[in-house]
Scaffold this motif. Structure first.
Motif, mmCIF file in Angstrom:
data_model
loop_
_atom_site.group_PDB
_atom_site.id
_atom_site.type_symbol
_atom_site.label_atom_id
_atom_site.label_comp_id
_atom_site.label_asym_id
_atom_site.label_seq_id
_atom_site.Cartn_x
_atom_site.Cartn_y
_atom_site.Cartn_z
ATOM 1 N N ARG A 289 -2.563 -3.062 7.450
ATOM 2 C CA ARG A 289 -1.128 -3.041 7.152
ATOM 3 C C ARG A 289 -0.858 -2.207 5.889
ATOM 4 N N VAL A 290 -1.697 -2.379 4.879
ATOM 5 C CA VAL A 290 -1.552 -1.612 3.636
ATOM 6 C C VAL A 290 -1.754 -0.120 3.910
ATOM 7 N N LYS A 291 -2.764 0.213 4.693
ATOM 8 C CA LYS A 291 -3.014 1.629 5.023
ATOM 9 C C LYS A 291 -1.827 2.247 5.769
ATOM 10 N N ARG A 292 -1.180 1.460 6.647
ATOM 11 C CA ARG A 292 -0.007 1.964 7.365
ATOM 12 C C ARG A 292 1.121 2.256 6.393
ATOM 13 N N HIS A 293 1.346 1.356 5.444
ATOM 14 C CA HIS A 293 2.382 1.571 4.431
ATOM 15 C C HIS A 293 2.057 2.813 3.587
ATOM 16 N N GLN A 294 0.792 2.972 3.234
ATOM 17 C CA GLN A 294 0.393 4.139 2.440
ATOM 18 C C GLN A 294 0.645 5.434 3.200
ATOM 19 N N SER A 295 0.397 5.422 4.487
ATOM 20 C CA SER A 295 0.591 6.638 5.286
ATOM 21 C C SER A 295 2.067 6.995 5.452
ATOM 22 N N ASP A 296 2.949 6.034 5.199
ATOM 23 C CA ASP A 296 4.394 6.288 5.288
ATOM 24 C C ASP A 296 4.920 7.077 4.089
ATOM 25 N N ARG A 297 4.124 7.170 3.026
ATOM 26 C CA ARG A 297 4.563 7.858 1.807
ATOM 27 C C ARG A 297 3.820 9.192 1.678
ATOM 28 N N ASP A 298 4.564 10.240 1.300
ATOM 29 C CA ASP A 298 3.953 11.551 1.141
ATOM 30 C C ASP A 298 3.512 11.775 -0.311
ATOM 31 N N ASP A 299 3.137 13.013 -0.621
ATOM 32 C CA ASP A 299 2.564 13.300 -1.937
ATOM 33 C C ASP A 299 3.570 13.294 -3.089
ATOM 34 N N ARG A 300 4.852 13.089 -2.795
ATOM 35 C CA ARG A 300 5.848 12.937 -3.865
ATOM 36 C C ARG A 300 5.693 11.606 -4.580
ATOM 37 N N TRP A 301 5.086 10.662 -3.918
ATOM 38 C CA TRP A 301 4.984 9.291 -4.409
ATOM 39 C C TRP A 301 3.765 9.081 -5.294
ATOM 40 N N THR A 302 3.945 8.281 -6.335
ATOM 41 C CA THR A 302 2.840 7.817 -7.167
ATOM 42 C C THR A 302 2.741 6.312 -6.975
ATOM 43 N N THR A 303 1.551 5.844 -6.638
ATOM 44 C CA THR A 303 1.351 4.418 -6.399
ATOM 45 C C THR A 303 0.766 3.750 -7.634
ATOM 46 N N ILE A 304 1.334 2.607 -7.966
ATOM 47 C CA ILE A 304 0.845 1.752 -9.037
ATOM 48 C C ILE A 304 0.503 0.414 -8.388
ATOM 49 N N GLU A 305 -0.614 -0.166 -8.770
ATOM 50 C CA GLU A 305 -0.979 -1.474 -8.236
ATOM 51 C C GLU A 305 -0.977 -2.490 -9.371
ATOM 52 N N GLU A 306 -0.266 -3.579 -9.168
ATOM 53 C CA GLU A 306 -0.231 -4.671 -10.142
ATOM 54 C C GLU A 306 0.099 -5.955 -9.405
ATOM 55 N N GLU A 307 -0.740 -6.948 -9.549
ATOM 56 C CA GLU A 307 -0.598 -8.198 -8.809
ATOM 57 C C GLU A 307 0.305 -9.222 -9.473
ATOM 58 N N LYS A 308 0.508 -9.121 -10.795
ATOM 59 C CA LYS A 308 1.253 -10.185 -11.463
ATOM 60 C C LYS A 308 2.262 -9.683 -12.494
ATOM 61 N N GLU A 309 1.821 -8.970 -13.498
ATOM 62 C CA GLU A 309 2.693 -8.578 -14.609
ATOM 63 C C GLU A 309 3.406 -7.262 -14.305
ATOM 64 N N ILE A 310 4.295 -7.323 -13.343
ATOM 65 C CA ILE A 310 4.913 -6.107 -12.826
ATOM 66 C C ILE A 310 5.803 -5.401 -13.839
ATOM 67 N N SER A 311 6.433 -6.139 -14.725
ATOM 68 C CA SER A 311 7.338 -5.505 -15.694
ATOM 69 C C SER A 311 6.597 -4.598 -16.669
ATOM 70 N N LYS A 312 5.313 -4.840 -16.848
ATOM 71 C CA LYS A 312 4.536 -4.063 -17.824
ATOM 72 C C LYS A 312 4.126 -2.683 -17.323
ATOM 73 N N VAL A 313 4.251 -2.439 -16.026
ATOM 74 C CA VAL A 313 3.761 -1.165 -15.481
ATOM 75 C C VAL A 313 4.873 -0.249 -14.976
ATOM 76 N N ILE A 314 6.127 -0.619 -15.204
ATOM 77 C CA ILE A 314 7.257 0.197 -14.739
ATOM 78 C C ILE A 314 7.425 1.389 -15.678
ATOM 79 N N PRO A 315 7.279 2.615 -15.173
ATOM 80 C CA PRO A 315 7.499 3.785 -16.029
ATOM 81 C C PRO A 315 8.966 3.875 -16.460
ATOM 82 N N LYS A 316 9.185 4.298 -17.681
ATOM 83 C CA LYS A 316 10.552 4.436 -18.208
ATOM 84 C C LYS A 316 11.300 5.526 -17.456
ATOM 85 N N LYS A 317 12.585 5.273 -17.254
ATOM 86 C CA LYS A 317 13.495 6.215 -16.598
ATOM 87 C C LYS A 317 12.938 6.708 -15.262
#
Length: 167
Positions: A44-72
């Motif tokens: 299921r994860v691989k299917r979701h990954q294939s839906d996004r092209d090279d414009r996308w940057t993926t960040i993985e975070e299981e819990k502290e999501i607010s700490k990894v949000i890039p500004k603006k």
């Protein structure tokens, strides 16, 4: 801006969120909150990954999501249900601790200077959960969804691939 997209499983939430993000930015981010629990979920994860092209940057975070949000930035958080599963599991199914942590994270997200698109499942509309742990998780999910919806600038409910604008 905080966007909230909810609906049932396979209702079109992720596709809608990705199209929204791409309309807001040429270089959107995708925040994956899931753990890989089994082979089926890995597919299921691989299917979701294939839906996004090279414009996308993926960040993985299981819990502290607010700490990894890039500004603006423009970022899709996918998804609240899997994030809450991590919190609930790691707290030994403690609803109060999980809820407190999640509400605090949402408060922080709402104040960030980014366009945040949050995807969540509306799990309380289906079959009544059969176990105590599952019923408590459904309650947790419902309370967190309400919190996000209240903070959101825009909210959408997806049904059969169609968006229903809530606010």
């Amino acid at each position: 801006m905080l966007y909230y997209i909810t609906g049932g499983e396979r209702s079109g939430k992720s596709s809608y969120a990705q199209q929204l993000a791409e309309s807001l930015s040429e270089t959107p981010f995708y925040l994956a909150t899931s753990r890989i629990w089994d082979e089926d979920f890995k597919k299921r994860v691989k299917r979701h990954q294939s839906d996004r092209d090279d414009r996308w940057t993926t960040i993985e975070e299981e819990k502290e999501i607010s700490k990894v949000i890039p500004k603006k930035s423009v970022i899709v958080i996918d998804c609240v249900t899997l994030w809450l599963t991590n919190l609930y599991f790691d707290s030994n199914n403690n609803v109060e601790d999980s809820l407190k942590f999640a509400i605090n994270e949402i408060e922080i997200l709402a104040k960030l200077n980014s366009d945040i698109i949050i995807i969540s499942n509306e799990i309380g509309m289906g079959v009544h959960a059969q176990t105590h742990i599952a019923r408590k998780f459904t309650e947790l999910q419902g309370w967190v969804n309400q919190s996000i919806a209240k903070k959101a600038d825009k909210a959408v409910f997806m049904v059969s691939g169609l968006p229903l604008i809530l606010k």
